[in-house]
Every structure is written in structure tokens, then in C-alpha cells.
Design a protein around this motif. Structure first.
Motif, PDB file in Angstrom:
ATOM      1  N   VAL A 159      36.439  42.471  38.969  1.00  0.00           N
ATOM      2  CA  VAL A 159      37.816  42.661  39.435  1.00  0.00           C
ATOM      3  C   VAL A 159      38.805  42.148  38.393  1.00  0.00           C
ATOM      4  O   VAL A 159      39.791  42.826  38.066  1.00  0.00           O
ATOM      5  CB  VAL A 159      38.036  41.974  40.796  1.00  0.00           C
ATOM      6  CG1 VAL A 159      39.503  41.977  41.180  1.00  0.00           C
ATOM      7  CG2 VAL A 159      37.208  42.671  41.877  1.00  0.00           C
ATOM      8  N   THR A 209      38.839  44.477  35.303  1.00  0.00           N
ATOM      9  CA  THR A 209      39.493  45.732  35.661  1.00  0.00           C
ATOM     10  C   THR A 209      41.007  45.554  35.733  1.00  0.00           C
ATOM     11  O   THR A 209      41.775  46.366  35.205  1.00  0.00           O
ATOM     12  CB  THR A 209      38.937  46.248  37.001  1.00  0.00           C
ATOM     13  OG1 THR A 209      37.530  46.497  36.853  1.00  0.00           O
ATOM     14  CG2 THR A 209      39.610  47.533  37.425  1.00  0.00           C
ATOM     15  N   ASN A 210      41.455  44.490  36.365  1.00  0.00           N
ATOM     16  CA  ASN A 210      42.895  44.243  36.492  1.00  0.00           C
ATOM     17  C   ASN A 210      43.541  43.893  35.149  1.00  0.00           C
ATOM     18  O   ASN A 210      44.606  44.405  34.818  1.00  0.00           O
ATOM     19  CB  ASN A 210      43.160  43.126  37.494  1.00  0.00           C
ATOM     20  CG  ASN A 210      42.867  43.547  38.921  1.00  0.00           C
ATOM     21  OD1 ASN A 210      42.813  44.731  39.232  1.00  0.00           O
ATOM     22  ND2 ASN A 210      42.673  42.574  39.799  1.00  0.00           N
ATOM     23  N   GLU A 253      31.369  39.771  41.331  1.00  0.00           N
ATOM     24  CA  GLU A 253      32.459  40.659  41.722  1.00  0.00           C
ATOM     25  C   GLU A 253      33.768  40.210  41.077  1.00  0.00           C
ATOM     26  O   GLU A 253      34.573  41.039  40.633  1.00  0.00           O
ATOM     27  CB  GLU A 253      32.606  40.677  43.248  1.00  0.00           C
ATOM     28  CG  GLU A 253      33.714  41.579  43.737  1.00  0.00           C
ATOM     29  CD  GLU A 253      33.843  41.608  45.245  1.00  0.00           C
ATOM     30  OE1 GLU A 253      34.555  42.492  45.755  1.00  0.00           O
ATOM     31  OE2 GLU A 253      33.244  40.736  45.923  1.00  0.00           O
ATOM     32  N   THR A 254      33.973  38.903  40.987  1.00  0.00           N
ATOM     33  CA  THR A 254      35.188  38.371  40.365  1.00  0.00           C
ATOM     34  C   THR A 254      35.300  38.801  38.909  1.00  0.00           C
ATOM     35  O   THR A 254      36.374  39.196  38.448  1.00  0.00           O
ATOM     36  CB  THR A 254      35.226  36.835  40.469  1.00  0.00           C
ATOM     37  OG1 THR A 254      35.197  36.478  41.855  1.00  0.00           O
ATOM     38  CG2 THR A 254      36.465  36.266  39.822  1.00  0.00           C
ATOM     39  N   PHE A 270      37.139  49.245  41.527  1.00  0.00           N
ATOM     40  CA  PHE A 270      37.886  48.367  42.443  1.00  0.00           C
ATOM     41  C   PHE A 270      38.068  48.920  43.854  1.00  0.00           C
ATOM     42  O   PHE A 270      38.645  48.252  44.695  1.00  0.00           O
ATOM     43  CB  PHE A 270      39.269  48.031  41.842  1.00  0.00           C
ATOM     44  CG  PHE A 270      40.140  49.220  41.558  1.00  0.00           C
ATOM     45  CD1 PHE A 270      40.872  49.829  42.563  1.00  0.00           C
ATOM     46  CD2 PHE A 270      40.220  49.730  40.274  1.00  0.00           C
ATOM     47  CE1 PHE A 270      41.682  50.936  42.299  1.00  0.00           C
ATOM     48  CE2 PHE A 270      41.023  50.826  39.996  1.00  0.00           C
ATOM     49  CZ  PHE A 270      41.748  51.429  41.027  1.00  0.00           C
TER      50      PHE A 270
END
Length: 196
Positions: A55, A58-59, A51-52, A69
Motif C-alpha cells: 500500500v 503504491t501510494n 500489505e503495508t 490497492f
């Protein structure tokens, strides 16, 4: 398919004498001469997507699609959960292929025919392989050749999730002059040297 091992180039005597250190050549990657059309390289190690990873990618890339997200949003879609950012899957597969395809590249000329065949989810483990589909001498540089591979990525169930063509310019062995003491990426004189 040919066996492109560097066995003939690696030292065969592994015994240091008179207290000297024997530096043995490790994997130096393939040079232009080592590629043969039709060869397939199954790249070592799978990589589980977290998941990290999703995220952060994406960021960092400012990908504003909530599918990556927003769990509440993604839960209402046909997938029922967040999807891993496709550009992360591309970057991961390319990175996995470097050890076999482009350790000795001087440039990447193109990434073409990129296709996402299936979604990637948090917890999927990705595996990648490359097939050599073309190679040729460079028209403008004597010290490199141009190699095109089809890069394919699969999840842990064997589902193909990505395919693309990748074309790097790769050094010729005669111009690289690899050695055990100075493998690719190492400055001269750093680390253990033979005879120390």
C-alpha cells in the motif's frame, strides 16, 4: 568458484591487552578485486512482504493500477487477490543484494533486462541471490571497476519471481583503505577506537 572471504585482511588476535579495547573488523563488503565471474552470492535473510509495504509503495509512487490497492477489483481477476507492486519487488531485491554487491559502490550504472517471472502476493517471503556475469576496469576512473551481476529473487516455494542485470561501479580496495575503526559509511573518529 572462488572463496572471496576477507580472512587474510581481518585481525587474527582478538585479545585486548592492558585494558585496551580491541576493535575487530566486521564485514566491509566486497571491493572490485573480490569479484570473480561465475561466483554466486546468496544474500542473507529473507523478507516477508506485507500489505503495508504494498500500500505504501503504491501510494508513494502514485501507481493507479487498482490491482495493487482495490481488493474488490483484484478478486475478480485471474489472480483473485491484490498483487504486490512490481517496483517494490525490484527495490527489495536490489536492497537485499547491497550487502554483497554494492556496499562499496560509487554509482549504479544500470538496471537492465528486468523480468517479472511470477506474481508476488502479501505474505510471500522473498529471497535473493546475485551471480557475477562480468567485470572490467573502468575506462575513465582508476579507483573503481565495473561489475555486472544477474540478480534473481525467489519466493518461499522456490519460484523465481524476478531477474535483472545490475551494474555498479565498485571501489578498488587500494583506494578504500578500510579499517576496523572506520568501516564503510562511518566518519573518522566516531564510535569505539582501538586502544581505548
Amino acid at each position: 568458484m572462488s572463496d572471496n572471504s576477507d580472512a587474510d585482511d581481518a585481525p587474527t588476535d582478538h585479545t585486548a591487552t592492558d585494558g585496551e579495547t580491541n576493535v575487530v573488523a566486521g564485514w566491509h563488503g566486497r571491493y572490485f578485486e573480490d569479484f570473480e565471474v561465475g561466483d554466486v552470492y546468496k544474500h542473507p535473510f529473507g523478507r516477508t512482504v506485507t500489505e503495508t509495504d504494498n500500500v505504501w509503495m503504491t501510494n508513494v509512487t502514485m501507481n493507479l493500477n487498482p490491482m495493487h490497492f482495490n481488493e474488490a477489483y483484484a478478486a475478480q481477476t485471474e489472480f483473485g487477490e491484490r498483487l504486490v507492486d512490481g517496483t517494490f519487488v525490484i527495490a527489495l531485491a536490489v536492497g537485499m543484494s547491497v550487502i554483497d554487491v554494492s556496499v562499496n559502490a560509487t554509482a549504479n550504472l544500470g538496471y537492465d533486462r528486468i523480468r517479472h517471472h511470477a506474481p508476488v502476493f502479501h505474505g510471500d517471503t522473498i529471497f535473493a541471490e546475485s551471480e557475477v556475469i562480468a567485470k572490467r576496469e573502468s575506462d575513465s576512473r582508476d579507483h573503481v571497476g565495473i561489475v555486472t551481476t544477474e540478480l534473481r529473487a525467489f519466493n518461499q516455494e522456490g519460484t523465481k519471481v524476478l531477474s535483472m542485470e545490475r551494474t555498479p561501479m565498485v571501489l578498488k580496495r587500494s583506494h578504500a583503505e578500510p579499517s576496523a575503526e572506520q568501516p564503510p559509511g562511518w566518519p573518522e573518529g566516531v564510535g569505539t577506537q582501538g586502544g581505548e
